[in-house]
Design a protein around this motif. Structure first.
Motif, PDB file in Angstrom:
ATOM      1  N   ILE A  72     -25.291  63.144 -10.315  1.00 57.40           N
ATOM      2  CA  ILE A  72     -25.046  62.430 -11.502  1.00 57.40           C
ATOM      3  C   ILE A  72     -23.783  61.364 -11.367  1.00 57.40           C
ATOM      4  O   ILE A  72     -23.958  60.285 -11.576  1.00 57.40           O
ATOM      5  CB  ILE A  72     -24.392  63.479 -12.506  1.00 57.40           C
ATOM      6  N   MET A  73     -22.749  61.889 -10.472  1.00 60.64           N
ATOM      7  CA  MET A  73     -21.585  60.983 -10.124  1.00 60.64           C
ATOM      8  C   MET A  73     -21.854  59.954  -9.322  1.00 60.64           C
ATOM      9  O   MET A  73     -21.354  58.863  -9.305  1.00 60.64           O
ATOM     10  CB  MET A  73     -20.494  61.952  -9.989  1.00 60.64           C
ATOM     11  N   TRP A  74     -22.537  60.050  -8.226  1.00 64.15           N
ATOM     12  CA  TRP A  74     -22.768  58.995  -6.993  1.00 64.15           C
ATOM     13  C   TRP A  74     -23.091  57.622  -7.539  1.00 64.15           C
ATOM     14  O   TRP A  74     -22.723  56.845  -7.172  1.00 64.15           O
ATOM     15  CB  TRP A  74     -23.747  59.644  -5.885  1.00 64.15           C
ATOM     16  N   PRO A  75     -24.340  57.629  -8.361  1.00 65.90           N
ATOM     17  CA  PRO A  75     -24.803  56.388  -8.881  1.00 65.90           C
ATOM     18  C   PRO A  75     -23.572  55.715  -9.867  1.00 65.90           C
ATOM     19  O   PRO A  75     -23.881  54.623 -10.029  1.00 65.90           O
ATOM     20  CB  PRO A  75     -25.986  56.659  -9.785  1.00 65.90           C
ATOM     21  N   LEU A  76     -22.749  56.316 -10.210  1.00 62.75           N
ATOM     22  CA  LEU A  76     -21.602  55.719 -11.230  1.00 62.75           C
ATOM     23  C   LEU A  76     -20.630  54.947 -10.496  1.00 62.75           C
ATOM     24  O   LEU A  76     -20.111  54.247 -11.142  1.00 62.75           O
ATOM     25  CB  LEU A  76     -21.263  56.907 -12.198  1.00 62.75           C
ATOM     26  N   LEU A  77     -20.638  55.331  -9.109  1.00 66.30           N
ATOM     27  CA  LEU A  77     -19.540  54.522  -8.216  1.00 66.30           C
ATOM     28  C   LEU A  77     -19.310  53.204  -8.662  1.00 66.30           C
ATOM     29  O   LEU A  77     -20.212  52.398  -8.380  1.00 66.30           O
ATOM     30  CB  LEU A  77     -19.338  55.070  -6.995  1.00 66.30           C
ATOM     31  N   GLY A  78     -18.133  52.871  -9.212  1.00 69.64           N
ATOM     32  CA  GLY A  78     -17.941  51.282  -9.269  1.00 69.64           C
ATOM     33  C   GLY A  78     -18.402  50.829 -10.662  1.00 69.64           C
ATOM     34  O   GLY A  78     -18.048  49.653 -11.047  1.00 69.64           O
ATOM     35  N   SER A  79     -19.039  51.671 -11.435  1.00 66.55           N
ATOM     36  CA  SER A  79     -19.025  51.313 -12.829  1.00 66.55           C
ATOM     37  C   SER A  79     -18.114  51.726 -13.872  1.00 66.55           C
ATOM     38  O   SER A  79     -17.238  52.484 -13.688  1.00 66.55           O
ATOM     39  CB  SER A  79     -20.382  52.052 -13.347  1.00 66.55           C
ATOM     40  N   VAL A  80     -18.032  50.953 -14.989  1.00 73.03           N
ATOM     41  CA  VAL A  80     -17.296  51.319 -16.125  1.00 73.03           C
ATOM     42  C   VAL A  80     -18.324  52.079 -16.921  1.00 73.03           C
ATOM     43  O   VAL A  80     -19.227  51.523 -17.600  1.00 73.03           O
ATOM     44  CB  VAL A  80     -16.500  50.204 -16.773  1.00 73.03           C
TER      45      VAL A  80
END
Length: 136
Positions: A72-80
């Motif tokens: 869940i968290m890995w693809p969110l890196l760098g996103s708001v």
């Protein structure tokens, strides 16, 4: 005097309810202090509030299984992304306010610990824009 023991906080990041992984969630907000002291202030410092900011700090129990925390968290890196946090998992109310806003997923520490430690992830995400408190 009312007291509360946190036993079931609610945490949602980017539409994902993360309660089953969350050991700790802390929302801190603050206001910059701006010094507007002038010569007529009689030797006293004068302060006013400036820009507001916040931080959502979390400690998670790591889970690498498909559809679990790391995936869940890995693809969110760098996103708001959006967040919501409440003292309990019950619906928002006067005694269970919800705090919502956006956070920058600026870090992810997938592996951390020593021999014999539980696999945990400690993160701190700055808010981006307004944090809203609601009771409904």
């Amino acid at each position: 005097m009312p007291t509360m023991v946190l036993t079931g906080e609610y945490l949602n990041i980017a539409g994902n309810v993360l309660n089953e992984f969350t050991k700790k969630a802390e929302l801190a907000v603050e206001v910059e202090e701006k010094d507007v002291t002038h010569f007529a202030s009689n030797g006293w410092k004068l302060l006013i509030g400036g820009l507001k900011s916040g931080t959502l700090g979390c400690e998670f129990l790591q889970d690498f299984a498909a559809t679990k925390l790391d995936s869940i968290m890995w693809p969110l890196l760098g996103s708001v992304v959006t967040f919501e946090v409440r003292p309990t998992q019950a619906a928002a109310s006067a005694s269970n306010p919800r705090y919502t806003g956006n956070i920058l997923i600026k870090e992810w520490q997938p592996i951390s610990g020593s021999v014999g430690d539980e696999a945990t992830v400690g993160v701190s995400y700055p808010t981006s824009g307004e944090v809203v408190r609601a009771t409904a």
